[in-house]
Scaffold this motif. Sequence first.
Motif, PDB file in Angstrom:
ATOM      1  N   SER A 230     -10.545  11.431  11.098  1.00 13.07           N
ATOM      2  CA  SER A 230     -11.865  11.967  10.763  1.00 13.07           C
ATOM      3  C   SER A 230     -12.359  10.773  10.081  1.00 13.07           C
ATOM      4  CB  SER A 230     -13.253  12.775  10.406  1.00 13.07           C
ATOM      5  OG  SER A 230     -12.379  13.020   9.149  1.00 13.07           O
ATOM      6  N   GLN A 231     -11.524   9.940   9.274  1.00 10.82           N
ATOM      7  CA  GLN A 231     -11.361   8.762   8.009  1.00 10.82           C
ATOM      8  C   GLN A 231     -12.284   7.556   8.865  1.00 10.82           C
ATOM      9  OE1 GLN A 231      -8.641  10.731   7.705  1.00 10.82           O
ATOM     10  NE2 GLN A 231      -8.643  11.348   5.796  1.00 10.82           N
ATOM     11  N   HIS A 232     -13.590   6.988   7.971  1.00 14.70           N
ATOM     12  CA  HIS A 232     -14.082   5.423   8.153  1.00 14.70           C
ATOM     13  C   HIS A 232     -14.188   5.171   6.715  1.00 14.70           C
ATOM     14  CE1 HIS A 232     -14.704   6.711  12.841  1.00 14.70           C
ATOM     15  NE2 HIS A 232     -15.389   8.491  12.141  1.00 14.70           N
ATOM     16  N   TRP A 233     -12.945   4.589   6.180  1.00 12.05           N
ATOM     17  CA  TRP A 233     -13.023   3.825   5.009  1.00 12.05           C
ATOM     18  C   TRP A 233     -13.948   2.791   5.082  1.00 12.05           C
ATOM     19  CZ3 TRP A 233     -11.395   7.485   2.232  1.00 12.05           C
ATOM     20  CH2 TRP A 233     -10.595   8.186   2.479  1.00 12.05           C
ATOM     21  N   PHE A 234     -13.981   2.753   3.933  1.00 11.28           N
ATOM     22  CA  PHE A 234     -15.080   0.890   3.987  1.00 11.28           C
ATOM     23  C   PHE A 234     -13.694  -0.140   3.671  1.00 11.28           C
ATOM     24  CE2 PHE A 234     -15.784   2.871  -0.413  1.00 11.28           C
ATOM     25  CZ  PHE A 234     -15.220   2.510  -0.421  1.00 11.28           C
ATOM     26  N   PHE A 235     -14.978  -1.184   3.778  1.00 10.66           N
ATOM     27  CA  PHE A 235     -13.229  -2.648   3.617  1.00 10.66           C
ATOM     28  C   PHE A 235     -12.200  -2.509   2.038  1.00 10.66           C
ATOM     29  CE2 PHE A 235     -11.916  -6.964   2.452  1.00 10.66           C
ATOM     30  CZ  PHE A 235     -11.018  -7.391   3.705  1.00 10.66           C
ATOM     31  N   LEU A 236     -12.790  -2.443   1.224  1.00 11.71           N
ATOM     32  CA  LEU A 236     -11.708  -1.906   0.472  1.00 11.71           C
ATOM     33  C   LEU A 236     -11.104  -0.899  -0.075  1.00 11.71           C
ATOM     34  CD1 LEU A 236     -14.036  -2.899  -2.753  1.00 11.71           C
ATOM     35  CD2 LEU A 236     -12.383  -4.309  -1.353  1.00 11.71           C
ATOM     36  N   LYS A 237     -11.149   0.000   0.340  1.00  8.50           N
ATOM     37  CA  LYS A 237     -10.731   1.118   0.551  1.00  8.50           C
ATOM     38  C   LYS A 237      -9.474   1.418   1.815  1.00  8.50           C
ATOM     39  CE  LYS A 237     -10.473   5.424  -0.770  1.00  8.50           C
ATOM     40  NZ  LYS A 237     -11.130   6.832  -0.913  1.00  8.50           N
ATOM     41  N   ARG A 238     -10.551   0.448   3.362  1.00  7.42           N
ATOM     42  CA  ARG A 238      -8.628   0.190   4.209  1.00  7.42           C
ATOM     43  C   ARG A 238      -8.086  -0.398   3.650  1.00  7.42           C
ATOM     44  NH1 ARG A 238     -13.348  -0.634   7.083  1.00  7.42           N
ATOM     45  NH2 ARG A 238     -13.112  -2.756   7.559  1.00  7.42           N
ATOM     46  N   TRP A 239      -8.245  -1.720   2.935  1.00  5.29           N
ATOM     47  CA  TRP A 239      -7.692  -2.836   2.001  1.00  5.29           C
ATOM     48  C   TRP A 239      -6.482  -1.689   1.189  1.00  5.29           C
ATOM     49  CZ3 TRP A 239      -6.503  -4.654  -2.518  1.00  5.29           C
ATOM     50  CH2 TRP A 239      -5.176  -4.982  -3.404  1.00  5.29           C
ATOM     51  N   TYR A 240      -7.250  -1.233   0.344  1.00 10.36           N
ATOM     52  CA  TYR A 240      -6.207  -0.895  -0.749  1.00 10.36           C
ATOM     53  C   TYR A 240      -5.541   0.715   0.076  1.00 10.36           C
ATOM     54  CZ  TYR A 240      -5.115   2.505  -5.024  1.00 10.36           C
ATOM     55  OH  TYR A 240      -4.359   3.067  -5.930  1.00 10.36           O
ATOM     56  N   CYS A 241      -5.435   1.588   0.656  1.00 10.15           N
ATOM     57  CA  CYS A 241      -4.855   2.115   1.842  1.00 10.15           C
ATOM     58  C   CYS A 241      -3.764   1.432   2.193  1.00 10.15           C
ATOM     59  CB  CYS A 241      -6.233   2.715   3.186  1.00 10.15           C
ATOM     60  SG  CYS A 241      -6.934   4.152   2.639  1.00 10.15           S
ATOM     61  N   HIS A 242      -4.422   0.278   2.848  1.00  6.41           N
ATOM     62  CA  HIS A 242      -2.922  -0.857   3.504  1.00  6.41           C
ATOM     63  C   HIS A 242      -2.298  -0.259   2.427  1.00  6.41           C
ATOM     64  CE1 HIS A 242      -4.493  -0.990   7.425  1.00  6.41           C
ATOM     65  NE2 HIS A 242      -5.152  -1.821   6.766  1.00  6.41           N
ATOM     66  N   TYR A 243      -2.408  -1.561   0.487  1.00  3.48           N
ATOM     67  CA  TYR A 243      -1.304  -0.668  -0.037  1.00  3.48           C
ATOM     68  C   TYR A 243      -0.717   0.115  -0.703  1.00  3.48           C
ATOM     69  CZ  TYR A 243      -0.854  -1.962  -5.108  1.00  3.48           C
ATOM     70  OH  TYR A 243       0.170  -1.661  -6.590  1.00  3.48           O
ATOM     71  N   VAL A 244      -0.878   0.654  -0.798  1.00  2.49           N
ATOM     72  CA  VAL A 244      -0.168   2.309  -0.498  1.00  2.49           C
ATOM     73  C   VAL A 244       0.520   2.536   0.163  1.00  2.49           C
ATOM     74  CG1 VAL A 244      -0.905   4.850  -0.633  1.00  2.49           C
ATOM     75  CG2 VAL A 244      -1.825   2.854  -1.581  1.00  2.49           C
TER      76      VAL A 244
END
Length: 299
Positions: A230-244
């Motif tokens: 159910s996650q709907h991350w905004f742009f910066l959070k999505r970018w951070y998840c890719h980094y993680v």
Amino acid sequence: MYLTISIIVLIAIVCLLIFHWRKKKIICKICCMSDMHKCRLLNELVEPLGYNYYSKQDIFSSRLDAWQKDFGYGAIYDRGAPYFNMVFDSYPVYFDHDGKTWLIEFWKGQYGINTGSEVGIYHTDHIIPPAARKLTIFHAASNEEMPEITMRLRRRGCPIAALQKEHWWLTIFCMGLFSRPKELSVDITLRFHDLSMRDAFLDALLASGHDPDDIDVMYTSVSFTFRAGSQHWFFLKRWYCHYVQFKNRIFCKLFCFVTRPFEDSGSKLLYLYYYIPFVFRRIFRLRRFGRKGKHHKKH
């Protein structure tokens, strides 16, 4: 000057030889252990951290008496997960039953160097309005309230592991395996103690938008497959998840490289415990990141 450089080089060579000798000694020590001895020793080490090792499936799972039970769960923990190297799909199901608001939540994804899935059973002591549910910390279900949970974790359609037991937080963690959450699916069955709770959960599951054709009901049991979160991350959070996830992939490869003398997770972890103990401790920071650091000081 040349004498100083020679001494430094000599010291470095001696240190390398000592580390190499120590490494060989540790490998030999672990290879000489029986499987039963390794399993018993590893369980003694991970018990204070809230986990058990299942050697037949080469997985770790949470204990009934895990210390994490004291801290409950809430939506705020999911929001903070990426900052603790956890990137997962979550699927919370809220419903009211027997004068309490219940939260049964499902997770699947990457937990540091572990591919894993979880099912958590929580409730409050009274009814919580829908608008306040995501601001509330729910308490873990008691032993008398726990349903029987069956979960089968799959990666790209291939089975990884399966567990079945009464629990408040049933988990499967496969160490050294990297996965994207979308590559994972979990077949779940919950067997409740009565029909009224089954119906309350089933109504909430349907209201959440789950496909009715994917749900099987048999007496007090509800079965379905958890595929999307159910996650709907905004742009910066999505970018951070890719980094993680980039970091998680690297650490998975590093873990496999460092522990390459062994095949199973049990032997790999014992090797790290004897050779690099601080890495062993960090690996088990799998969940309940809010206050656990303080709690671990007791051990």
